[in-house]
Design a protein around this motif. Structure first.
Motif, mmCIF file in Angstrom:
data_model
loop_
_atom_site.group_PDB
_atom_site.id
_atom_site.type_symbol
_atom_site.label_atom_id
_atom_site.label_comp_id
_atom_site.label_asym_id
_atom_site.label_seq_id
_atom_site.Cartn_x
_atom_site.Cartn_y
_atom_site.Cartn_z
ATOM 1 N N TYR A 64 0.861 -1.178 0.000
ATOM 2 C CA TYR A 64 0.000 0.000 0.000
ATOM 3 C C TYR A 64 0.902 1.234 0.000
ATOM 4 O O TYR A 64 1.800 1.341 0.850
ATOM 5 N N PHE A 65 0.663 2.173 -0.929
ATOM 6 C CA PHE A 65 1.524 3.360 -0.945
ATOM 7 C C PHE A 65 0.751 4.605 -1.367
ATOM 8 O O PHE A 65 -0.260 4.528 -2.074
ATOM 9 N N THR A 66 1.229 5.738 -0.895
ATOM 10 C CA THR A 66 0.648 7.031 -1.250
ATOM 11 C C THR A 66 1.434 7.635 -2.403
ATOM 12 O O THR A 66 2.645 7.435 -2.526
ATOM 13 N N ASP A 67 0.729 8.411 -3.240
ATOM 14 C CA ASP A 67 1.344 8.972 -4.445
ATOM 15 C C ASP A 67 0.972 10.451 -4.608
ATOM 16 O O ASP A 67 0.254 10.821 -5.537
ATOM 17 N N GLU A 76 -3.781 13.111 -12.570
ATOM 18 C CA GLU A 76 -4.330 14.263 -11.847
ATOM 19 C C GLU A 76 -4.590 13.928 -10.373
ATOM 20 O O GLU A 76 -4.326 14.747 -9.489
ATOM 21 N N GLU A 77 -5.079 12.725 -10.089
ATOM 22 C CA GLU A 77 -5.406 12.347 -8.721
ATOM 23 C C GLU A 77 -4.136 12.078 -7.911
ATOM 24 O O GLU A 77 -3.206 11.439 -8.395
ATOM 25 N N GLU A 78 -4.138 12.579 -6.689
ATOM 26 C CA GLU A 78 -3.078 12.232 -5.742
ATOM 27 C C GLU A 78 -3.694 11.185 -4.821
ATOM 28 O O GLU A 78 -4.485 11.497 -3.944
ATOM 29 N N ALA A 79 -3.328 9.941 -5.043
ATOM 30 C CA ALA A 79 -4.150 8.829 -4.573
ATOM 31 C C ALA A 79 -3.387 7.821 -3.722
ATOM 32 O O ALA A 79 -2.155 7.875 -3.565
ATOM 33 N N ILE A 100 -6.480 15.472 -0.704
ATOM 34 C CA ILE A 100 -5.789 16.633 -1.269
ATOM 35 C C ILE A 100 -4.329 16.252 -1.512
ATOM 36 O O ILE A 100 -3.817 16.395 -2.612
ATOM 37 N N LYS A 101 -3.665 15.711 -0.476
ATOM 38 C CA LYS A 101 -2.284 15.263 -0.624
ATOM 39 C C LYS A 101 -2.005 14.137 0.377
ATOM 40 O O LYS A 101 -1.594 14.384 1.518
ATOM 41 N N PRO A 102 -2.223 12.888 -0.034
ATOM 42 C CA PRO A 102 -1.953 11.768 0.864
ATOM 43 C C PRO A 102 -0.460 11.629 1.124
ATOM 44 O O PRO A 102 0.354 11.893 0.237
ATOM 45 N N ASN A 103 -0.095 11.225 2.335
ATOM 46 C CA ASN A 103 1.324 11.141 2.646
ATOM 47 C C ASN A 103 1.618 9.942 3.545
ATOM 48 O O ASN A 103 1.822 8.844 3.072
ATOM 49 N N GLY A 104 1.613 10.133 4.877
ATOM 50 C CA GLY A 104 1.972 9.057 5.783
ATOM 51 C C GLY A 104 1.014 7.883 5.721
ATOM 52 O O GLY A 104 -0.181 8.040 5.497
#
Length: 282
Positions: free
Chosen positions: A131-134, A150-153, A170-174
């Motif tokens: 599982y990873f954020t992009d 376009e999607e930050e998913a 909006i901006k997935p991270n951790g």
């Protein structure tokens, strides 16, 4: 005599532990920006110094050394059950698998023919799903400008198939999951929120809920189910999403955290040019 010596050693260990509980211990401050701490089966901790394009290793007996350089501008890391490092290699927006000997395998770099925005943080489930954020953070070393996706998913890479799971960020991270593989926590750092999902038997995410009104750069979870969020220091929430502790960290930014050491007894903290460890006392 043996019993006496053993008893003395145990007392000394308990005393040493008592002297360090709840206190930050500086491991090193010679870096530019540290990220992505991850622990292997022996308790060694690996972390990145992204601007210097390197992955470092801090052994369970206290040795600090370069593990891999260059390292694809790696950011977030996670170590699987076979002690392979799964790395968010930001230089070319790839996901890597790195063997314990440092051999690199590129797992993926695109979704439906479009270049990924920039894999940032990753967690490997007990079932072997990545599982990873992009999110998109434009880098000065990229030749391309802007996004192809376009999607930050949030994505899942499993059985050689890449699936976009959730694009409502909006901006997935951790990102981090529970040890039993039943829960996944994902932070939307720009929205200042962290969510929790149930993971079903197929690895699909269901029942997305707000966990707390705080975002996070990187995160980890302890044996009690407490969740550790990073940013301005480290903030600890219990499993019910209630804030229970805060660690002040003397650095401009706290990027990421993990538990490491022989017994996974220390919390490791990557923070700007530094890396710390602390023995939790809460």
């Amino acid at each position: 005599m043996k019993v006496t010596i053993t008893f003395i050693l145990i007392i000394c260990m308990l005393y040493a532990k008592g002297q360090t509980e709840g206190k930050l211990i500086l491991i090193g401050d010679q870096f530019t920006f540290t990220e992505g701490p991850a622990v292997d089966s022996k308790g060694n901790v690996y972390f990145t110094d992204q601007p210097n394009n390197s992955i470092w290793k801090y052994t369970f007996d206290g040795q600090l050394e370069v593990f891999l350089e260059p390292a694809g501008r790696s950011n977030g890391l996670y170590i699987d059950k076979d002690d392979h490092i799964i790395a968010c290699a930001d230089e070319k927006n790839e996901l890597w698998r790195i063997s314990p000997q440092g051999k690199v395998e590129v797992l993926l770099d695109h979704y439906k023919g479009r270049k990924l925005n920039g894999p940032n943080d990753v967690w490997v489930s007990p079932a072997g799903g990545y599982y990873f954020t992009d999110p998109h953070y434009q880098r000065e070393y990229w030749t391309r400008k802007g996004k192809e996706i376009e999607e930050e998913a949030l994505y899942l890479f499993q059985d050689d198939v890449l699936t976009q799971l959730d694009a409502d960020f909006i901006k997935p991270n951790g990102i981090v999951g529970a040890a039993d593989g039943r829960l996944l926590y994902v932070a939307d750092i720009r929205a200042d929120k962290t969510y929790v999902y149930d993971i079903d038997e197929k690895g699909t995410l269901v029942n997305k809920k707000l966990f707390c009104s705080q975002g996070s750069d990187g995160m980890t979870i302890d044996r009690k189910g407490n969740v550790y969020l990073s940013g301005k220091g480290v903030t600890v929430y219990n499993a019910q999403g209630q804030k229970i502790h805060h660690i002040d960290v003397p650095a401009n930014w706290t990027a990421n955290v993990c538990f490491g050491g022989k017994e996974k007894e220390y919390l490791f903290i990557t923070a700007s040019e530094k890396i710390f460890k602390i023995y939790p006392d809460w």
